[in-house]
Design an enzyme around this catalytic site. Structure first.
Site, PDB file in Angstrom:
ATOM      1  N   ASN A  42      50.765  16.511  50.223  1.00 25.05           N
ATOM      2  CA  ASN A  42      51.762  17.354  49.563  1.00 25.05           C
ATOM      3  C   ASN A  42      51.925  16.848  48.128  1.00 25.05           C
ATOM      4  OD1 ASN A  42      54.005  18.742  48.692  1.00 25.05           O
ATOM      5  ND2 ASN A  42      55.418  17.865  50.202  1.00 25.05           N
ATOM      6  N   TRP A  43      51.380  17.613  47.199  1.00 20.83           N
ATOM      7  CA  TRP A  43      51.406  17.169  45.798  1.00 20.83           C
ATOM      8  C   TRP A  43      52.759  17.387  45.128  1.00 20.83           C
ATOM      9  CZ3 TRP A  43      46.051  19.093  43.469  1.00 20.83           C
ATOM     10  CH2 TRP A  43      45.029  18.300  44.010  1.00 20.83           C
ATOM     11  N   LYS A  44      53.653  18.077  45.809  1.00 19.95           N
ATOM     12  CA  LYS A  44      54.992  18.371  45.257  1.00 19.95           C
ATOM     13  C   LYS A  44      54.857  18.916  43.830  1.00 19.95           C
ATOM     14  CE  LYS A  44      56.960  15.126  48.506  1.00 19.95           C
ATOM     15  NZ  LYS A  44      57.970  14.137  48.860  1.00 19.95           N
ATOM     16  N   HIS A 104      60.714  21.794  54.242  1.00 16.65           N
ATOM     17  CA  HIS A 104      60.647  20.402  53.787  1.00 16.65           C
ATOM     18  C   HIS A 104      62.067  19.926  53.458  1.00 16.65           C
ATOM     19  CE1 HIS A 104      59.741  16.873  51.399  1.00 16.65           C
ATOM     20  NE2 HIS A 104      58.531  16.897  51.914  1.00 16.65           N
ATOM     21  N   GLU A 116      63.214  18.339  51.088  1.00 15.87           N
ATOM     22  CA  GLU A 116      63.620  18.579  49.691  1.00 15.87           C
ATOM     23  C   GLU A 116      64.091  20.022  49.525  1.00 15.87           C
ATOM     24  OE1 GLU A 116      59.989  17.027  48.006  1.00 15.87           O
ATOM     25  OE2 GLU A 116      60.591  15.040  48.713  1.00 15.87           O
ATOM     26  N   GLU A 156      59.490  14.076  59.423  1.00 18.35           N
ATOM     27  CA  GLU A 156      59.627  13.316  58.177  1.00 18.35           C
ATOM     28  C   GLU A 156      61.072  12.850  58.038  1.00 18.35           C
ATOM     29  OE1 GLU A 156      56.520  14.339  54.955  1.00 18.35           O
ATOM     30  OE2 GLU A 156      58.096  15.833  54.821  1.00 18.35           O
ATOM     31  N   GLY A 165      59.419   8.825  50.163  1.00 20.49           N
ATOM     32  CA  GLY A 165      59.397   8.273  48.809  1.00 20.49           C
ATOM     33  C   GLY A 165      60.151   6.963  48.657  1.00 20.49           C
ATOM     34  N   SER A 215      56.400   7.873  53.292  1.00 26.95           N
ATOM     35  CA  SER A 215      55.863   6.586  52.825  1.00 26.95           C
ATOM     36  C   SER A 215      54.550   6.180  53.504  1.00 26.95           C
ATOM     37  CB  SER A 215      56.914   5.464  52.970  1.00 26.95           C
ATOM     38  OG  SER A 215      58.008   5.725  52.108  1.00 26.95           O
ATOM     39  N   GLY A 239      52.908  12.280  50.809  1.00 28.34           N
ATOM     40  CA  GLY A 239      53.394  12.702  49.492  1.00 28.34           C
ATOM     41  C   GLY A 239      52.755  11.865  48.397  1.00 28.34           C
ATOM     42  N   GLY A 240      53.466  10.857  47.926  1.00 28.67           N
ATOM     43  CA  GLY A 240      53.042  10.053  46.773  1.00 28.67           C
ATOM     44  C   GLY A 240      51.593   9.592  46.829  1.00 28.67           C
TER      45      GLY A 240
HETATM   46  P1  13P Z   1      56.023  10.257  50.521  1.00 27.45           P
HETATM   47  O1  13P Z   1      54.692  10.085  51.201  1.00 27.45           O
HETATM   48  O2  13P Z   1      55.944  10.145  49.040  1.00 27.45           O
HETATM   49  O3  13P Z   1      57.076   9.404  51.138  1.00 27.45           O
HETATM   50  O4  13P Z   1      56.473  11.773  50.776  1.00 27.45           O
HETATM   51  C1  13P Z   1      56.428  12.279  52.058  1.00 27.45           C
HETATM   52  C2  13P Z   1      56.629  13.749  51.980  1.00 27.45           C
HETATM   53  O5  13P Z   1      57.690  14.211  51.638  1.00 27.45           O
HETATM   54  C3  13P Z   1      55.488  14.613  52.305  1.00 27.45           C
HETATM   55  O6  13P Z   1      55.880  15.929  52.468  1.00 27.45           O
END
Ligand code: 13P
Length: 255
Positions: free
Chosen positions: A10-12, A95, A97, A167, A173, A213, A234-235
Site C-alpha cells: 500500500n503506497w498510500k 483502511h 486511515e 491491521e 507505521g 509495521s 505500508g512503509g
Molecule cells: P505500515 O506497514 O507502514 O505500518 O502500514 C501498514 C498499512 O497501513 C498498510 O495498509
C-alpha cells in the site's frame, strides 16, 4: 483449493507518476521469477492507469486504495468502481486511515465492499482496533464487529473469495509489531465467526492478511504462519529492496 499467499504493498500518498514508473520497473526486474506469491501494488489513483500498462504480462497486479460506494453520479472528487474495474483486481476497503481521518463508517464500508464485489473485483477489507481499545481488552469485539458489518451485504459465496486484512491501528507505521501468535489468534477468531454466520466454505476460502509495521526483518515469521494468508505492507513497500525481500520470504515458504 489452496490459494497463493498474498503480499500487498500500500503506497498510500507517496510517489508521483514518474516515481511510480521507476518503482514498478525495479519491482518487475526483481520479482519476475516469483511464482507462488500473488503480488499486489496499490498506488495512488493517478498512477493506476500508467501502471496498468507497465504491468501487462507480469506477475504483479494492481489494487486501488479506496473506491466510492456508488457507481456514478454527482459525487465530486470521488472515484468509481466502474472506472477502476478496467485496471485493478483488488480494492482496499475501510483502511483505518479512511475510518479515522475521513470518518468512514461501518455502513459505508459495507456498501464499498458490496460495490467492489458486484463489479468482479476483490475487496481487501481492513479492520483493526485502536490502542485504547486494545488496552481496554476490546480488540476481539471491535474487530469482529467491524468484520460482521463489512460483510453484511455479501453472500457466503462472495465471502469465500474476499480478503480481510487485520491491521491493528497501534501497529501501523509505529514500528510496534503485533505478535504473530496474536495476529493468528485474531485470524482464527474471525474465521470462527465467518463459519458461524456463513458456513465452512466461506470461512476456509476467505484470505486473512496481517498488516502493521511489516518489514524485511520480520516478514519471515508471518510467511511461516499457517493461519495467515499474507501481509499488507505500508512503509516498507516504498523501498523496492525491502518489498522484494518480503515477497521472497513468502516465495521460499511452502504453504
Ligand atoms: P505500515 O506497514 O507502514 O505500518 O502500514 C501498514 C498499512 O497501513 C498498510 O495498509
Amino acid at each position: 483449493m489452496l490459494k497463493n499467499k498474498l503480499v500487498v504493498g500500500n503506497w498510500k500518498v507517496h510517489f508521483t507518476v514518474p516515481e511510480s514508473t521507476v518503482a514498478i520497473e525495479k519491482l518487475k526486474k526483481s520479482l519476475g521469477t516469483v511464482k507462488k506469491v500473488e503480488i499486489v501494488i496499490c498506488p495512488g489513483f493517478l498512477d493506476i492507469y500508467p501502471a496498468s500498462a507497465e504491468l501487462i504480462d507480469t506477475n504483479l497486479v494492481l489494487g486501488a486504495q479506496n473506491v466510492f460506494q456508488k457507481e456514478e453520479g454527482a459525487y465530486t472528487g470521488e472515484v468509481s468502481v466502474v472506472a477502476l474495474a478496467h485496471f485493478v483486481k483488488y480494492v482496499l476497503v475501510g483502511h483505518s486511515e479512511r475510518r479515522l481521518l475521513f470518518s468512514e463508517s461501518d455502513r459505508v464500508i459495507a456498501q464499498k465492499a458490496a460495490v467492489v464485489v458486484a463489479h468482479g473485483l476483490t475487496p481487501i477489507i481492513c479492520v483493526g482496533e485502536t490502542l485504547h481499545e486494545k488496552e481496554d481488552g476490546l480488540s476481539k469485539i471491535v474487530v469482529v464487529n467491524q468484520v460482521e458489518a463489512a460483510l453484511s451485504h455479501l453472500t457466503a459465496l462472495e465471502i469465500e473469495n474476499i480478503v480481510i486484512a487485520y491491521e491493528p491501528v497501534w501497529a501501523i507505521g509505529s514500528g510496534q509489531l503485533c505478535q504473530v501468535s496474536d495476529a493468528e489468534k485474531m485470524a482464527q477468531d474471525l474465521r470462527n465467526v465467518i463459519k458461524a454466520l456463513y458456513g465452512e466454505k466461506a470461512a476456509k476460502g476467505v484470505r486473512i492478511l496481517y498488516g502493521g509495521s511489516v518489514d524485511q526483518k520480520n516478514a519471515k515469521s508471518f510467511a511461516q504462519s499457517k493461519t495467515l494468508d499474507g501481509v499488507l505492507v505500508g512503509g516498507a513497500s516504498l523501498d523496492h529492496k525491502a518489498f522484494v525481500e518480503i515477497v521472497k520470504e513468502f516465495e521460499s515458504k511452502k504453504k
